[in-house]
Write a protein that holds these residues in place. Structure first.
Motif, PDB file in Angstrom:
ATOM      1  N   GLU A 267      10.923  13.706  10.626  1.00 40.61           N
ATOM      2  CA  GLU A 267      10.436  12.761   9.626  1.00 40.61           C
ATOM      3  C   GLU A 267      10.621  11.350  10.178  1.00 40.61           C
ATOM      4  OE1 GLU A 267      12.693  12.442   6.012  1.00 40.61           O
ATOM      5  OE2 GLU A 267      11.249  11.059   5.160  1.00 40.61           O
ATOM      6  N   ILE A 268       9.559  10.561  10.111  1.00 39.39           N
ATOM      7  CA  ILE A 268       9.651   9.152  10.498  1.00 39.39           C
ATOM      8  C   ILE A 268       9.558   8.336   9.223  1.00 39.39           C
ATOM      9  CG2 ILE A 268       8.642   7.328  11.920  1.00 39.39           C
ATOM     10  CD1 ILE A 268       9.104   9.595  13.697  1.00 39.39           C
ATOM     11  N   GLN A 269      10.476   7.404   9.054  1.00 37.34           N
ATOM     12  CA  GLN A 269      10.404   6.526   7.886  1.00 37.34           C
ATOM     13  C   GLN A 269      10.137   5.110   8.357  1.00 37.34           C
ATOM     14  OE1 GLN A 269      14.020   6.964   5.673  1.00 37.34           O
ATOM     15  NE2 GLN A 269      13.288   8.828   4.694  1.00 37.34           N
ATOM     16  N   ALA A 270       9.349   4.406   7.583  1.00 36.31           N
ATOM     17  CA  ALA A 270       9.043   3.020   7.958  1.00 36.31           C
ATOM     18  C   ALA A 270       9.120   2.134   6.727  1.00 36.31           C
ATOM     19  CB  ALA A 270       7.653   2.931   8.572  1.00 36.31           C
ATOM     20  N   LEU A 271       9.506   0.888   6.973  1.00 37.05           N
ATOM     21  CA  LEU A 271       9.498  -0.121   5.919  1.00 37.05           C
ATOM     22  C   LEU A 271       8.782  -1.342   6.476  1.00 37.05           C
ATOM     23  CD1 LEU A 271      10.590  -1.244   3.189  1.00 37.05           C
ATOM     24  CD2 LEU A 271      12.525  -2.106   4.480  1.00 37.05           C
ATOM     25  N   VAL A 272       7.842  -1.836   5.702  1.00 38.24           N
ATOM     26  CA  VAL A 272       7.128  -3.055   6.101  1.00 38.24           C
ATOM     27  C   VAL A 272       7.387  -4.077   5.004  1.00 38.24           C
ATOM     28  CG1 VAL A 272       4.872  -4.071   6.543  1.00 38.24           C
ATOM     29  CG2 VAL A 272       5.383  -1.776   7.380  1.00 38.24           C
ATOM     30  N   ALA A 273       8.056  -5.169   5.382  1.00 42.61           N
ATOM     31  CA  ALA A 273       8.434  -6.149   4.362  1.00 42.61           C
ATOM     32  C   ALA A 273       7.953  -7.526   4.784  1.00 42.61           C
ATOM     33  CB  ALA A 273       9.951  -6.160   4.202  1.00 42.61           C
ATOM     34  N   PRO A 274       7.476  -8.349   3.825  1.00 43.62           N
ATOM     35  CA  PRO A 274       7.026  -9.702   4.186  1.00 43.62           C
ATOM     36  C   PRO A 274       8.153 -10.478   4.845  1.00 43.62           C
ATOM     37  CG  PRO A 274       6.537  -9.210   1.882  1.00 43.62           C
ATOM     38  CD  PRO A 274       7.367  -8.083   2.399  1.00 43.62           C
ATOM     39  N   SER A 275       7.812 -11.270   5.827  1.00 44.03           N
ATOM     40  CA  SER A 275       8.842 -11.985   6.588  1.00 44.03           C
ATOM     41  C   SER A 275       8.514 -13.462   6.649  1.00 44.03           C
ATOM     42  CB  SER A 275       8.894 -11.417   7.996  1.00 44.03           C
ATOM     43  OG  SER A 275       9.765 -12.174   8.792  1.00 44.03           O
ATOM     44  N   ASP A 276       9.566 -14.285   6.633  1.00 41.24           N
ATOM     45  CA  ASP A 276       9.360 -15.724   6.817  1.00 41.24           C
ATOM     46  C   ASP A 276       9.616 -16.138   8.251  1.00 41.24           C
ATOM     47  OD1 ASP A 276       8.843 -15.996   4.137  1.00 41.24           O
ATOM     48  OD2 ASP A 276      10.959 -16.281   3.632  1.00 41.24           O
ATOM     49  N   LEU A 277      10.028 -15.167   9.067  1.00 42.63           N
ATOM     50  CA  LEU A 277      10.394 -15.509  10.442  1.00 42.63           C
ATOM     51  C   LEU A 277       9.155 -15.810  11.272  1.00 42.63           C
ATOM     52  CD1 LEU A 277      13.036 -12.719  11.118  1.00 42.63           C
ATOM     53  CD2 LEU A 277      13.456 -15.115  10.585  1.00 42.63           C
ATOM     54  N   ALA A 278       9.313 -16.749  12.205  1.00 44.88           N
ATOM     55  CA  ALA A 278       8.206 -17.059  13.107  1.00 44.88           C
ATOM     56  C   ALA A 278       7.906 -15.854  13.994  1.00 44.88           C
ATOM     57  CB  ALA A 278       8.569 -18.271  13.959  1.00 44.88           C
ATOM     58  N   MET A 279       8.988 -15.129  14.378  1.00 46.06           N
ATOM     59  CA  MET A 279       8.822 -13.897  15.161  1.00 46.06           C
ATOM     60  C   MET A 279       9.311 -12.746  14.299  1.00 46.06           C
ATOM     61  SD  MET A 279       8.542 -14.366  18.815  1.00 46.06           S
ATOM     62  CE  MET A 279       9.779 -13.307  19.475  1.00 46.06           C
ATOM     63  N   PRO A 280       8.438 -12.108  13.538  1.00 43.29           N
ATOM     64  CA  PRO A 280       8.897 -11.052  12.636  1.00 43.29           C
ATOM     65  C   PRO A 280       9.595  -9.941  13.405  1.00 43.29           C
ATOM     66  CG  PRO A 280       6.575 -11.548  12.280  1.00 43.29           C
ATOM     67  CD  PRO A 280       6.991 -12.277  13.515  1.00 43.29           C
ATOM     68  N   ARG A 281      10.493  -9.263  12.705  1.00 40.91           N
ATOM     69  CA  ARG A 281      11.293  -8.253  13.399  1.00 40.91           C
ATOM     70  C   ARG A 281      10.560  -6.924  13.505  1.00 40.91           C
ATOM     71  NH1 ARG A 281      16.845  -9.040  10.286  1.00 40.91           N
ATOM     72  NH2 ARG A 281      15.356  -9.644   8.697  1.00 40.91           N
TER      73      ARG A 281
END
Ligand SMILES: Nc1ncnc2c1ncn2[C@@H]1O[C@H](COP(=O)(O)OP(=O)(O)OP(=O)(O)O)[C@@H](O)[C@H]1O
Ligand SMILES: [Mg+2]
Length: 413
Positions: A267-281
């Motif tokens: 099982e692969i789990q992923a989370l995509v969250a809005p980021s304020d970083l110039a270089m998103p993680r």
């Protein structure tokens, strides 16, 4: 003028020796020793090779002593087995053995001095010996403190010679710290025949044993254990354990990787969250960071997912690490599901390598992977074009996402 050769040491000039033709070398068909722990046998490549030197590395508390004591106990029924403990006292080891269900005929010696250990091995010639741990063994001839790189290297070199000459199959236990290699087993990797890595989160029950180097077998084999009060229990069917998602859950997908000869559903789990970083993680646990960055870039470019302003986290079930590109499509599907807020259809598994153009490439041994998915009841297997038996052959990443997630393609971001 030609410089004069330095005078030979010890007054004796070394003599040239006649090499043999390789075909003349006499070999003994080394029957492998069954360790009594099937998962360990598998990772060693079908059992322990007599007179070999095996390094077992792992973080503190992961279960190295437990694993090797279980193997020694099982092997001691038929051959002589010696445990040299420099870390725990003999009564402590006995307590553990009792918890694991008996100590068989294992012999034990609490000793840390290298010379004594080597003399004992040469005299007693056990078939199998475990040294727990190599960092505690020291020689007064080496001027540095026990556990230092020079001590550990000297100990391993001497034990290697004894293992080969006295015919003792030797396991060396080595500690690895989180940050890598402090006097650690890494300096020994080139010396020994096999390097096994015991991984897994100490706080979770599952442990994964893998070969990092193996002179006698594949390095892709994987053994999965569960730590219980009565010892490590092999998990013969890890797909059953790691390859399940909860129906309707957003950001989860099942992929099928190949570990050596073994297809494994994960099982692969992923989370995509809005980021304020110039270089998103882009953070992956169990996934190669470069591979993850590439998959995210291909998703942005060829599947029009707006990931440029989002942090992406990916996690592989069970503490397993994926090192092959065949899992790309599963990872991409999980990320796309998280980004769109749409769950992957029920009963879907996906595998295949993603190319930079967004086209999918077939994965090695695809039929075995399809077979494993079917075995676990996954009806819809998404795989690249040309994969035999796959229910849905997909050509590009975009096709795969439509097949796995449906047509609701509006991003939730
Ligand atoms: N009574 C117990 N019941 C259940 N699990 C136990 C029990 N005692 C120990 N364990 C498990 O065994 C693990 C320790 O195993 P072990 O001593 O074999 O590890 P190790 O890798 O040899 O550690 P070290 O680096 O300290 O030598 C603990 O982390 C724990 O999970
Ligand atoms: Mg230990």
């Amino acid at each position: 003028m030609v410089a004069e050769a330095p005078p030979p040491r010890g007054g004796r000039r070394p003599e040239a020796r006649a090499p043999l033709r390789l075909v003349e070398v006499v070999t003994e068909e080394a029957a492998r020793i069954t360790t009594g722990v099937p998962e360990l046998d598998r990772v060693l490549g079908g059992g322990l090779v007599p007179a070999s030197l095996v390094l077992v590395g792992g973080e503190p508390g992961v279960g190295k002593s437990t694993l090797l004591l279980m193997a020694l106990t099982a092997m001691s029924d038929t051959r002589r087995c010696l445990l040299i403990t420099g870390e725990e006292s003999a009564p402590q080891v006995k307590l553990r053995a009792e918890r694991l269900g008996g100590a068989g005929n294992v012999e034990i010696l609490a000793e840390t001095e290298l010379e004594t250990v080597c003399e004992t091995l040469e005299r007693d010639r056990p078939a199998v010996c475990v040294i727990d741990s190599v960092q505690t063994i020291w020689s007064p001839e080496v001027g540095s403190a026990p556990g230092s790189v020079s001590q550990v290297r000297e100990a391993a070199a001497r034990l290697l010679r004894v293992a080969k000459e006295a015919g003792v199959a030797t396991f060396l236990v080595g500690h690895v710290t989180k940050d890598g290699s402090v006097a650690g087993p890494r300096v020994l990797e080139h010396l020994v025949d096999c390097v096994l890595q015991f991984e897994g989160d100490r706080y979770h029950a599952h442990r994964v044993l893998r070969a990092v180097k193996n002179r006698f077998g594949s390095t892709n084999e994987l053994g999965v254990f569960e730590m219980t009060g009565t010892g490590l229990v092999g998990v013969p069917d890890p797909s059953e354990l790691f390859g399940r998602t909860h129906p309707g859950e957003v950001g989860a997908a099942v992929t099928c990787t190949l570990e050596g000869t073994r297809p494994l559903l994960l099982e692969i789990q992923a989370l995509v969250a809005p980021s304020d970083l110039a270089m998103p993680r882009r953070v992956g646990t169990g996934v190669d960071p470069k591979r993850l960055a590439m998959i995210v870039a291909v998703l942005s470019r060829h599947a029009a997912l707006p990931l440029g302003t989002a942090d992406v986290f990916v996690n592989v079930a069970g503490g397993v690490r994926i090192d092959e590109p065949g899992a790309d499509l599963g990872i991409a599907l999980a990320i796309a599901s998280a980004a769109k807020g749409v769950p992957v259809h029920d009963g879907v598994a996906a595998f295949g390598e993603i190319g930079l153009t967004g086209r999918l490439r077939s994965a090695a041994q695809a039929e075995r992977r399809v077979g494993e998915c079917r075995k676990l009841g996954l009806r819809t297997v998404l795989a690249p074009n040309g994969t035999k038996g796959a229910a849905v052959e997909v050509e590009t990443l975009r096709h795969a996402l439509v097949a796995g997630l449906g047509e609701r393609t509006n991003s939730s971001l």
